[in-house]
Design an enzyme around this catalytic site. Structure first.
Site, PDB file in Angstrom:
ATOM      1  N   ASP A  31      41.642 -19.949  11.295  1.00  0.00           N
ATOM      2  CA  ASP A  31      40.907 -18.803  11.822  1.00  0.00           C
ATOM      3  C   ASP A  31      41.287 -17.574  11.006  1.00  0.00           C
ATOM      4  O   ASP A  31      42.441 -17.432  10.604  1.00  0.00           O
ATOM      5  CB  ASP A  31      41.226 -18.591  13.306  1.00  0.00           C
ATOM      6  N   LYS A  36      45.156 -13.801  16.506  1.00  0.00           N
ATOM      7  CA  LYS A  36      44.881 -15.024  17.254  1.00  0.00           C
ATOM      8  C   LYS A  36      45.704 -16.184  16.720  1.00  0.00           C
ATOM      9  O   LYS A  36      46.254 -16.981  17.497  1.00  0.00           O
ATOM     10  CB  LYS A  36      43.386 -15.370  17.189  1.00  0.00           C
ATOM     11  N   CYS A 259      26.167 -21.047  26.245  1.00  0.00           N
ATOM     12  CA  CYS A 259      25.293 -22.101  25.707  1.00  0.00           C
ATOM     13  C   CYS A 259      23.854 -22.015  26.199  1.00  0.00           C
ATOM     14  O   CYS A 259      22.938 -21.830  25.398  1.00  0.00           O
ATOM     15  CB  CYS A 259      25.874 -23.471  26.052  1.00  0.00           C
TER      16      CYS A 259
END
EC number: 1.1.1.22
Length: 439
Positions: A31, A36, A259
Site C-alpha cells: 500500500d 496505514k 458495492c
C-alpha cells in the site's frame, strides 16, 4: 504453497491477504499509504471486521504475512500479484480506474519475469483486457491477466473467505487460471472457470440482482402499507418458493455500502455505453434513492414541524458489524433532520469515529443507546446492531420524552409496541399511532 503479493489494503485487499496467509501462503500486502502500512506492521487493522485483527497479528507473527510500501520488495519472486485497489464511482456513475492504471504502471517498472496478475477489484467488463494491453505497451515481460472477483460481505468477510459458495476464475490463458485455482484449493470452495469478460460480468450481475431484490421488496412493502398487508408475512411466503428464496427480502430503508450503489450504477453505465437501455436497473437505483427517506417522510407527517425537536438516531453504519459509512441511509436522513431544524443525538457501537468525519458538526454523539434516547421527542432506528435491537421497548418508553419510534429495519413487533404504549412506525407494516385502527 505460493508467494503472493496483494496490492491495496482496503477491505478486499486486506481480507484477501490475511485469508491467503491463513491457509499457508506467504503474502506481502502493498500500500502506498505509509501510516496505514505502519499500522498493519504493528498488527492493527485499519478497518473493523470481526476476527480480522487477531488473524492479521497471528500471521505476521508466523512470518506468513508482510506489509510494505515498496512494489519492488513486495512483488519480488511472487507467483501471483493480486490487484485489490478501489474503483470508486465517478460523477457520471462510471467506475474510476485511475488506481488500477497506477498499479499497472508501477508494476511495469519493477516486473522482471513472467507474471500472473489477478484482479480482485470490481472492474467494468473489458478492464482486464485493457490492463493486459497497457502492460504490454510498457514492458516486454509477459503478463497474464486473471479475473477473480470477490464475494465478501462486510461484517462476515472472514467467514465468507473460508466458507464461500463459489470461487470464480476468469482467464484466457489456461496455466494462469490453473495457478489461481491451485492458490485457492486450500479453501475447499467450488471453483467455476470462465473467460475473463464473463467473470467480470458475474460480479456486477450478482450484485445488481441482489440490489434488485431489495428494491423490489421495498416497493412491495410500500404497497403493503397502502393495502393493509404485512410485508414480513409476504416475504416469508414468497421465500418459501426455492426459485425466489428468503434472503435479501427484508424490507427497510434501502441498500448502501461500498458495492451495491456503486455497482448498480456502473452496470447501468456499461449498458448505456453498449447501446442497451437497462430500464429495470434504472428503477432499482431510483427506488433505493427514494426509500432512504421513507422514515423521514413518516416523521414529517406525524410530527409536523421538526424544528427544535430532539431526535435520537440509533445506528449509523450502512449495516451492522461494520464501521463502513459509505452510502449509509443515516447520511441522507440526518441531513434532512438537520435541514428541518431538529437537534440530532446519534449512537453507533463502532462507526461513530468514521461518522464524525462525514456528518455535520452539529450532531451530538452519545456513548450508548440509552443516553441517545434520554428526553428524545422521537427516535430513528437505522442500523440493526444487536446492541441496539436488544434494548427492551419498555426501556425506550421510559427514557424518551415522547415514545415515538421510527424503525427503518423492522426490528420490533408492532403488537408489542402497542401493548407497551409506544407509537411505532416501520416499513411495510401497520403503523401504531394514535389514529391507527387495528385490522
Amino acid at each position: 504453497m505460493k508467494k503472493i503479493a496483494v496490492i491495496g489494503t482496503g477491505y478486499v485487499g486486506l481480507v484477501t491477504g490475511v485469508a491467503l496467509a491463513e491457509v499457508g501462503h506467504t503474502v506481502t500486502c502493498i500500500d502506498i499509504d505509509e501510516e496505514k502500512v505502519k499500522q498493519l506492521q504493528a498488527g492493527h487493522s485499519p478497518i473493523y471486521e470481526a476476527g480480522l485483527e487477531d488473524m492479521l497479528s497471528k500471521n505476521i507473527s508466523n512470518k506468513r504475512l508482510f506489509n510494505t510500501t515498496s512494489y519492488e520488495e513486495g512483488c519480488r519472486n511472487a507467483d501471483a500479484i493480486y490487484v485489490a485497489v478501489g474503483t470508486p464511482e465517478n460523477a457520471d456513475g462510471t467506475a474510476d480506474l485511475r488506481f488500477v492504471e497506477a498499479v499497472v504502471r508501477e508494476l511495469a517498472e519493477v516486473l522482471q519475469e513472467e507474471t500472473v496478475l489477478v484482479t480482485k477489484s470490481t472492474v467494468p467488463v473489458g478492464t482486464n483486457d485493457w490492463m493486459q494491453s497497457l502492460m504490454a505497451s510498457l514492458t516486454d515481460v509477459p503478463v497474464h491477466a486473471v479475473s477473480n472477483p470477490e464475494f465478501l460481505k462486510e461484517g462476515t468477510a472472514l467467514k465468507d473467505a473460508f466458507n464461500g459458495d463459489r470461487i470464480v476464475i476468469g482467464s484466457d490463458h489456461g496455466p494462469a487460471g490453473e495457478l489461481v485455482e491451485e492458490i485457492n484449493r486450500p479453501f475447499g470452495i467450488p471453483v467455476y472457470h470462465t473467460d475473463i469478460r464473463s467473470a467480470e460480468m458475474i460480479k456486477y450481475a450478482a450484485n445488481a440482482f441482489l440490489a434488485t431484490k431489495i428494491s423490489y421488496i421495498n416497493e412491495i412493502a410500500n404497497l403493503c402499507e397502502l393495502l393493509g398487508a404485512n410485508v414480513e408475512d409476504v416475504a416469508d411466503g414468497m421465500g418459501m418458493d426455492p426459485r425466489i428464496g428468503r434472503s435479501f427480502l427484508n424490507a427497510g430503508i434501502g441498500y448502501g455500502g461500498s458495492c451495491f450503489p456503486k455497482d448498480t450504477k456502473a452496470l447501468v453505465n456499461m449498458a448505456d455505453q453498449a447501446g442497451h437501455n437497462f430500464g429495470i436497473l434504472d428503477e432499482v437505483v431510483l427506488v433505493n434513492r427514494k426509500q432512504r427517506l421513507k422514515l423521514f417522510e413518516k416523521a414529517k407527517h406525524r410530527l409536523g414541524s421538526l424544528k427544535g425537536k430532539n431526535i435520537a438516531v440509533l445506528g449509523l453504519s450502512f449495516k451492522p458489524n461494520t464501521d463502513d459509512m459509505r452510502e449509509a441511509a443515516s447520511l441522507a436522513i440526518i441531513e434532512e433532520l438537520i435541514l428541518a431544524g431538529a437537534t440530532v443525538t446519534a449512537f453507533d457501537p463502532i462507526a461513530m469515529p468514521n461518522a464524525k468525519d462525514i456528518l455535520p458538526e452539529a450532531i451530538y454523539y452519545a456513548d450508548s443507546s440509552n443516553e441517545a434516547l434520554q428526553h428524545a421527542d422521537a427516535a430513528f432506528l437505522l442500523t440493526e446492531w444487536d446492541e441496539i435491537t436488544s434494548l427492551p421497548l419498555t426501556d425506550i418508553k421510559q427514557l424518551m420524552a415522547s415514545p415515538i419510534l421510527f424503525d427503518g429495519r423492522n426490528c420490533y413487533d408492532p403488537d408489542e409496541a402497542e401493548r407497551i404504549g409506544i407509537e411505532y412506525y416501520s416499513i411495510g407494516r401497520q403503523d401504531i399511532s394514535p389514529a391507527a385502527e387495528r385490522v
